[in-house]
Design a protein around this motif. Structure first.
Motif: not given
Length: 540
Positions: A315-316, A319, A343-344, A346-348, A350-351, A371, A374
């Motif tokens: 994840d990191e 991102y 999911d991964m 979208l998280t990237a 979003e951040r 999802l 989001r």
């Protein structure tokens, strides 16, 4: 200035659906309306082109393709029509026999899910068929490969190679390599294959660009920099084909994230962007594909209960890469097929810090309600780059992979559209055919083009008009150029696809599949005409 008349035209612009004539001035649309109206105003000033009742729609756009690899497929061993292990081995033998003894056997397009025996050759069978030559064959999804003993030897690998973090080697019960390679475990083998020269890749682009025009495409969002190995050669090849050879096809070129710095630093020294060539998003991968079980899932595979798929990054790291692109003003285009990969991704997004240009998720093949919500929250910042032909290739066997319940969330395009998400349509050629009419047909029928049975999950099907929108305004929306093209209206680029029959309101749904491209008009120029360019795309 010229005037097209006697057309069965659809603008796809709000407020005025149909037209009979259009005035083109330079590379722009000057007026749209009835034949009598435009002939009265401009008939003595403009050259008149009578299209004899042909259907005219906005120029079709492919939102996701690999033109260099598409052209290359026509220059190497093409396995896309293979339907059995025996046929595959025979084609390898025949092709290998035409090559020097030390040459590589290179090709691709195989899909074991279409084999009548559903099996793959053993390592020993691959060795025998290649006749002592090293062999590397890409699966249709480009996320799995077949390789033989000689290929591993050329790459400096033993028959018991260690798996990298972002890939793996197929093995028999003893742990010995079995001939199958997944994801980036293929890199050492690919690196051992003699590189193509920029001139060879340019030849491949020429073939694919001509094929695109013959298919009715006026623009393509293409991902070619990994094929060329750098950004500058890719850009120069396109500029030469457009400026020197006169190929008129719009190209929105994505750049592999690893080459982003080169693209940015080389920019001032390269021929600049224009209406026909522009720099796109930074391409990233979150996972692989269903075929090789490398798509990353939240829950394990139904037919492999201990396996969740392959994450290309944690994840990191994903991102960090998205943030790096955003900080340079470049959007991200993230390949995500499984729901955990989505999911991964979208998280990237979003951040990461917001930018003006739109990010895109490439494929978004398996979704979940959370999802979807989001993605909806990201609004117009996000485009979803779907491939309607995937439903033809992945069903029904994907049900074995993920189970009947989760299969309902695969290729769930209607669900995404009804949620207000922004979708665009692409082929992912050479994984699927470049022809957009096949993609439009698949979005409507949700079955293979020539299948006689019903489609899969027809509650997710599109109307013909909605499907055409995917490959026109929807694809243009992803680039933020919807004020420039994507519909037929005064002031927009004069990009048109001209067909021999109506596919917006077809008499039969298979008219979409069977329609013939009469002309492809790009920027007001006839870039392809069927009676002048028959088979041109297949020759250099």
């Amino acid at each position: 200035m010229w005037l097209m008349i006697n057309v069965n035209g659809y603008t796809f612009a709000s407020g005025k659906e149909k037209f009979e004539a259009a005035l083109i001035d330079g590379n722009r649309i000057a007026a749209v309306g009835s034949k009598d109206e435009l002939m009265l105003q401009y008939g003595t000033q403009a050259e008149t082109v009578n299209l004899d009742g042909a259907t005219v729609i906005p120029g079709l756009v492919d939102s996701h393709a690999h033109l260099a690899e598409t052209g290359k497929q026509f220059m190497q061993l093409n396995l896309s029509s293979v339907r059995s292990k025996a046929e595959l081995l025979n084609l390898i033998r025949t092709h290998a026999a035409t090559l020097p003894s030390a040459a590589w056997v290179i090709g691709g397009g195989w899909d074991e899910n279409r084999f009548v025996d559903r099996g793959l050759p053993t390592l020993e069978q691959l060795d025998e068929a290649a006749g002592g030559r090293p062999l590397l064959l890409k699966r249709i999804c480009h996320h799995a490969y077949m390789a033989n003993t000689q290929a591993l030897s050329r790459a400096g690998l033993s028959l018991y190679p260690a798996d990298p973090n972002d890939g793996r080697y197929g093995r028999d019960e003893s742990g010995r390599f079995n001939g199958v390679v997944y994801e980036n475990a293929s890199i050492p083998i690919q690196n051992a294959v003699p590189s193509w020269s920029p001139a060879q890749w340019k030849d491949a682009l020429r073939i694919a660009m001509n094929q695109a025009l013959a298919s009715g495409l006026t623009s393509v969002h293409s991902d070619d920099t990994r094929s060329f190995g750098n950004f500058s050669d890719t850009w120069h090849a396109y500029r030469s084909l457009m400026d020197t050879e006169g190929l008129r096809l719009g190209i929105h070129e994505l750049v592999d994230w690893s080459l982003l710095d080169e693209a940015i630093s080389a920019g001032p020294d390269l021929p600049q962007e224009d209406d026909w060539l522009e720099l796109g998003a930074a391409k990233l991968f979150a996972d692989g594909a269903f075929g090789g079980r490398t798509a990353l899932l939240q829950e394990p595979y139904t037919d492999s209960p201990d396996w969740y798929g392959t994450a290309m990054y944690d994840d990191e790291e994903l991102y960090r890469r998205v943030r790096y692109a955003h900080e340079r003003g470049v959007p991200a285009a993230i390949h995500a097929i499984g729901d955990a990969a989505l999911d991964m991704a979208l998280t990237a997004i979003e951040r990461a810090p917001r930018i003006k240009r739109r990010d895109r998720i490439v494929h978004a093949q398996m979704i979940r309600p959370d999802l979807v919500q989001r993605m909806r929250s990201l609004g117009s910042q996000l485009a979803l780059d779907i491939q309607p032909r995937f439903v033809c290739s992945d069903f029904p066997w994907v049900v074995e992979r993920v189970g009947s319940a989760r299969a309902k969330s695969v290729c769930a395009w209607r669900t995404m559209q009804d949620a207000g998400l922004h979708l665009c349509g692409g082929s992912d050629s050479p994984i699927e055919p470049l022809q957009p009419l096949f993609g439009i047909h698949a979005a409507v029928t949700r079955r293979d083009a020539y299948a006689s049975d019903g489609g899969y999950a027809m509650e997710q099907a599109y109307s013909p008009e909605e499907a055409i929108h995917l490959f026109s305004h929807g694809a243009v929306f992803a680039t933020g150029k919807e004020q420039v093209k994507g519909t037929i209206a005064p002031g927009k680029l004069a990009d048109f696809t001209v067909l021999d029959r109506d596919i917006v309101h077809p008499a039969d749904v298979n008219d979409i599949r069977d329609a013939q491209v009469l002309h492809t008009i790009v920027g007001g120029e006839f870039a392809y005409s069927r009676n002048r360019h028959e088979n041109q795309w297949s020759t250099a």
